[in-house]
Design a protein around this motif. Structure first.
Motif, mmCIF file in Angstrom:
data_model
loop_
_atom_site.group_PDB
_atom_site.id
_atom_site.type_symbol
_atom_site.label_atom_id
_atom_site.label_comp_id
_atom_site.label_asym_id
_atom_site.label_seq_id
_atom_site.Cartn_x
_atom_site.Cartn_y
_atom_site.Cartn_z
ATOM 1 N N GLN A 169 -7.117 -4.541 -2.572
ATOM 2 C CA GLN A 169 -7.195 -4.549 -0.950
ATOM 3 C C GLN A 169 -8.667 -4.219 -0.434
ATOM 4 O O GLN A 169 -9.527 -3.616 -1.172
ATOM 5 N N VAL A 172 -10.820 -4.109 3.077
ATOM 6 C CA VAL A 172 -11.045 -3.975 4.344
ATOM 7 C C VAL A 172 -11.880 -4.852 5.100
ATOM 8 O O VAL A 172 -13.090 -4.811 4.678
ATOM 9 N N ASN A 192 -6.616 -4.800 6.698
ATOM 10 C CA ASN A 192 -6.417 -4.712 5.174
ATOM 11 C C ASN A 192 -6.153 -6.200 4.825
ATOM 12 O O ASN A 192 -5.067 -6.789 5.159
#
Length: 150
Positions: A60, A62, A80
């Motif tokens: 993941q 950001v 995200n």
């Protein structure tokens, strides 16, 4: 130099190769239509699209995204984002390649090999070249020496 270039261009291999490239380019349309019309729908049944939707998530992340709001102002916010490997697109490309290769093999290569084989069968085999007299004499001497007891 120009004479050598002329010989090169007029060689059968160059003409055959250029003909093959032209036919291959024309054949691309047939293979593309076959793949899009028949193969991709079958693959879509298995995976939901032209390429199976097979992904492997890695991480993941950001990221900052800037969008315009209703008033037309830039608004920045954090989102995200999932980073993943798309294995499905590779499977789709490999499948497409294998189908293209199979179509070329069974539609072009196999029939051409059969035609060449039939053409070669229709031509009589040339008689073997006659053995020169000195070779015949040496063969006879060899055979006589082999037949003598030691």
């Amino acid at each position: 130099m120009l004479e050598d270039f002329k010989k090169f261009i007029l060689k059968g291999n160059v003409v055959d190769l250029s003909t093959g490239v032209i036919i291959g380019a024309a054949f691309t349309g047939i293979v593309t239509a076959f793949t899009k019309g028949i193969v991709e729908p079958v693959i879509a049944l298995a995976g939901g699209g032209p390429s199976p939707k097979l992904t492997i998530p890695i991480m993941q992340k950001v990221v900052e995204v800037t969008e315009k709001n209703a008033a037309g102002q830039d608004v920045t916010h954090m989102v995200n984002k999932l980073i993943e490997l798309d294995v499905g697109i590779i499977i789709g490309a490999v499948t497409s390649f294998l189908i293209t290769a199979a179509v070329v093999f069974f539609v072009i290569i196999k029939p051409m090999n059969k035609l060449v084989e039939l053409a070669n069968k229709s031509q009589p085999e040339p008689p073997p070249p006659e053995t020169p007299a000195d070779v015949q004499l040496l063969t006879e001497i060899r055979d006589l020496l082999k037949s003598r007891p030691n």
